[in-house]
Write an enzyme that holds these catalytic residues in place. Sequence first.
Site, PDB file in Angstrom:
ATOM      1  N   LYS A 156     -41.496 -11.882   3.212  1.00  0.00           N
ATOM      2  CA  LYS A 156     -40.667 -12.088   2.024  1.00  0.00           C
ATOM      3  C   LYS A 156     -40.041 -13.470   2.107  1.00  0.00           C
ATOM      4  O   LYS A 156     -39.351 -13.799   3.074  1.00  0.00           O
ATOM      5  CB  LYS A 156     -39.582 -11.018   1.958  1.00  0.00           C
ATOM      6  CG  LYS A 156     -38.636 -11.210   0.784  1.00  0.00           C
ATOM      7  CD  LYS A 156     -37.669 -10.056   0.653  1.00  0.00           C
ATOM      8  CE  LYS A 156     -36.680 -10.317  -0.470  1.00  0.00           C
ATOM      9  NZ  LYS A 156     -35.707  -9.229  -0.599  1.00  0.00           N
ATOM     10  N   ARG A 197     -31.540 -10.393  -9.439  1.00  0.00           N
ATOM     11  CA  ARG A 197     -30.151 -10.412  -8.961  1.00  0.00           C
ATOM     12  C   ARG A 197     -29.189 -10.172 -10.117  1.00  0.00           C
ATOM     13  O   ARG A 197     -28.139  -9.549  -9.929  1.00  0.00           O
ATOM     14  CB  ARG A 197     -29.851 -11.718  -8.221  1.00  0.00           C
ATOM     15  CG  ARG A 197     -30.632 -11.789  -6.907  1.00  0.00           C
ATOM     16  CD  ARG A 197     -30.376 -13.086  -6.129  1.00  0.00           C
ATOM     17  NE  ARG A 197     -31.315 -13.207  -5.012  1.00  0.00           N
ATOM     18  CZ  ARG A 197     -31.509 -14.327  -4.321  1.00  0.00           C
ATOM     19  NH1 ARG A 197     -30.828 -15.419  -4.629  1.00  0.00           N
ATOM     20  NH2 ARG A 197     -32.376 -14.347  -3.326  1.00  0.00           N
ATOM     21  N   LYS A 240     -30.292 -17.154   1.085  1.00  0.00           N
ATOM     22  CA  LYS A 240     -30.837 -16.168   2.017  1.00  0.00           C
ATOM     23  C   LYS A 240     -31.816 -16.798   3.010  1.00  0.00           C
ATOM     24  O   LYS A 240     -32.649 -16.134   3.600  1.00  0.00           O
ATOM     25  CB  LYS A 240     -31.490 -15.023   1.224  1.00  0.00           C
ATOM     26  CG  LYS A 240     -30.519 -14.323   0.261  1.00  0.00           C
ATOM     27  CD  LYS A 240     -31.061 -13.005  -0.292  1.00  0.00           C
ATOM     28  CE  LYS A 240     -30.015 -12.327  -1.177  1.00  0.00           C
ATOM     29  NZ  LYS A 240     -30.461 -10.998  -1.679  1.00  0.00           N
ATOM     30  N   LYS A 273     -44.195 -11.132  -0.782  1.00  0.00           N
ATOM     31  CA  LYS A 273     -43.284 -11.282  -1.923  1.00  0.00           C
ATOM     32  C   LYS A 273     -42.685 -12.663  -1.945  1.00  0.00           C
ATOM     33  O   LYS A 273     -42.240 -13.112  -0.884  1.00  0.00           O
ATOM     34  CB  LYS A 273     -42.189 -10.225  -1.769  1.00  0.00           C
ATOM     35  CG  LYS A 273     -41.136 -10.247  -2.840  1.00  0.00           C
ATOM     36  CD  LYS A 273     -40.066  -9.238  -2.517  1.00  0.00           C
ATOM     37  CE  LYS A 273     -38.961  -9.372  -3.535  1.00  0.00           C
ATOM     38  NZ  LYS A 273     -37.779  -8.652  -3.168  1.00  0.00           N
ATOM     39  N   SER A 285     -39.291 -10.459 -10.392  1.00  0.00           N
ATOM     40  CA  SER A 285     -38.607 -10.592 -11.678  1.00  0.00           C
ATOM     41  C   SER A 285     -38.846 -11.947 -12.351  1.00  0.00           C
ATOM     42  O   SER A 285     -39.056 -12.019 -13.559  1.00  0.00           O
ATOM     43  CB  SER A 285     -37.113 -10.357 -11.479  1.00  0.00           C
ATOM     44  OG  SER A 285     -36.586 -11.252 -10.505  1.00  0.00           O
ATOM     45  N   TYR A 342     -43.091  -4.960 -12.885  1.00  0.00           N
ATOM     46  CA  TYR A 342     -42.303  -4.455 -14.021  1.00  0.00           C
ATOM     47  C   TYR A 342     -43.205  -4.166 -15.207  1.00  0.00           C
ATOM     48  O   TYR A 342     -42.790  -3.530 -16.159  1.00  0.00           O
ATOM     49  CB  TYR A 342     -41.207  -5.471 -14.386  1.00  0.00           C
ATOM     50  CG  TYR A 342     -40.295  -5.729 -13.209  1.00  0.00           C
ATOM     51  CD1 TYR A 342     -39.304  -4.813 -12.861  1.00  0.00           C
ATOM     52  CD2 TYR A 342     -40.462  -6.856 -12.395  1.00  0.00           C
ATOM     53  CE1 TYR A 342     -38.494  -5.018 -11.752  1.00  0.00           C
ATOM     54  CE2 TYR A 342     -39.663  -7.069 -11.281  1.00  0.00           C
ATOM     55  CZ  TYR A 342     -38.679  -6.141 -10.968  1.00  0.00           C
ATOM     56  OH  TYR A 342     -37.899  -6.341  -9.861  1.00  0.00           O
TER      57      TYR A 342
HETATM   58  C1  PBG Z   1     -33.088  -7.625  -2.179  1.00  0.00           C
HETATM   59  C2  PBG Z   1     -34.271  -7.614  -3.060  1.00  0.00           C
HETATM   60  C3  PBG Z   1     -34.579  -8.658  -3.902  1.00  0.00           C
HETATM   61  C4  PBG Z   1     -35.704  -8.267  -4.617  1.00  0.00           C
HETATM   62  C5  PBG Z   1     -36.064  -6.986  -4.182  1.00  0.00           C
HETATM   63  N1  PBG Z   1     -35.156  -6.603  -3.197  1.00  0.00           N
HETATM   64  C6  PBG Z   1     -33.891  -9.942  -4.157  1.00  0.00           C
HETATM   65  C7  PBG Z   1     -33.449 -10.789  -3.063  1.00  0.00           C
HETATM   66  O1  PBG Z   1     -33.980 -10.762  -1.954  1.00  0.00           O
HETATM   67  O2  PBG Z   1     -32.514 -11.535  -3.315  1.00  0.00           O
HETATM   68  C8  PBG Z   1     -36.342  -9.123  -5.664  1.00  0.00           C
HETATM   69  C9  PBG Z   1     -37.217  -8.459  -6.641  1.00  0.00           C
HETATM   70  C10 PBG Z   1     -37.461  -9.247  -7.881  1.00  0.00           C
HETATM   71  O3  PBG Z   1     -37.082 -10.422  -8.013  1.00  0.00           O
HETATM   72  O4  PBG Z   1     -38.072  -8.656  -8.776  1.00  0.00           O
HETATM   73  N2  PBG Z   1     -32.960  -6.643  -1.289  1.00  0.00           N
END
Ligand code: PBG
Length: 332
Positions: free
Chosen positions: A202, A212, A225, A256, A282, A321
């Site tokens: 990730k 978010r 992060k 991801k 997203s 989605y």
């Molecule tokens: C955080 C988490 C995130 C997503 C899934 N779980 C965001 C992040 O790491 O800040 C992102 C999914 C998306 O953007 O559709 N636990």
Amino acid sequence: MIPTFAPFPATRFRRMRRTAALRDLMQEHRLSVADLIWPVFIRDGAEVEEPIASMPGVARLSLDRLVRKAEAAHRLGIPAICLFPYTDQSLRTETCDEAWNPDNLTNRAIRLLKSEFPDLAVMTDVALDPYNANGHDGLVRDGVILNDESVEALVRMALAQAESGADILGPSDMMDGRIGAMRKALESAGHTDVTILSYAAKYASAFYGPFRDAVGAGARLVGDKKTYQMNPGNTDEALRLVARDLAEGADMVMVKPGMPYLDICRRVKDAFGAPTYAYQVSGEYAMIMAAARNGWIDEGKAMAESLLCFKRAGCDGILTYFAPSMAQMLQG
Ligand code: PBG
């Protein structure tokens, strides 16, 4: 493999593209409804569907609405739903205790979905960000994201989700050692058949912005992060992370975001042959929807092409989605 062919005109590639039937016959990769995992945002309340501005067509659903939408998704053949809670702002603390409350929104939703649709797989997110006062996936002390203390908290969270009946746990937190700790705890609690889909590779990505907003963690996030999520410039590190998580007991692994990281999907699938998933996140969804709503691209075609590409890159499934609209298109 070195491709060989007789020179033109013995070989004319256009011969095999002449009709739809011929094109179908030589298509190498296909997307099916069975490849889709649908991420949904949930919230408290009754009969609420609260639109998310940055994700046109996506809303936070109260649990009664979730049941109705899950039923439709299940009927379309979507095998799994992944839950993401919008936690009431008053329940977000620095200790994140709500994350392992057996009656928190996610755990109630798991029980409800499993009682209504036993064969629909329910996946969860294991990370503290929807419960954290500062929007991070782990516990924070003096501005530092703590690893080992976070793992203990995440294990508690995972156990509460398993206890509620979750089929697939999705640790998305990127702390070191969490898969091994979760697997050990699940085994000793008798949850020997609960699966773990590790968010193994990730990346610290700009494409998570709309998510978010959706879980209400964006405005709270202090800093970034980058100390736990991967550097977008790395690829060998992804293989080491996948190797580590599989060795610690992950059943499936994820890459991801999705479309900008198809090279990673391919490398992971080739190197391990493990069940491999991608998350079309997203921001990817938002880009396609924004362009489509401006009349700049065709929404349905861009959706279908973007999802097929994951199969070509070696993925066994995709979190998207678009799952309900893609399923509808695939079912004619
Ligand atoms: C955080 C988490 C995130 C997503 C899934 N779980 C965001 C992040 O790491 O800040 C992102 C999914 C998306 O953007 O559709 N636990």
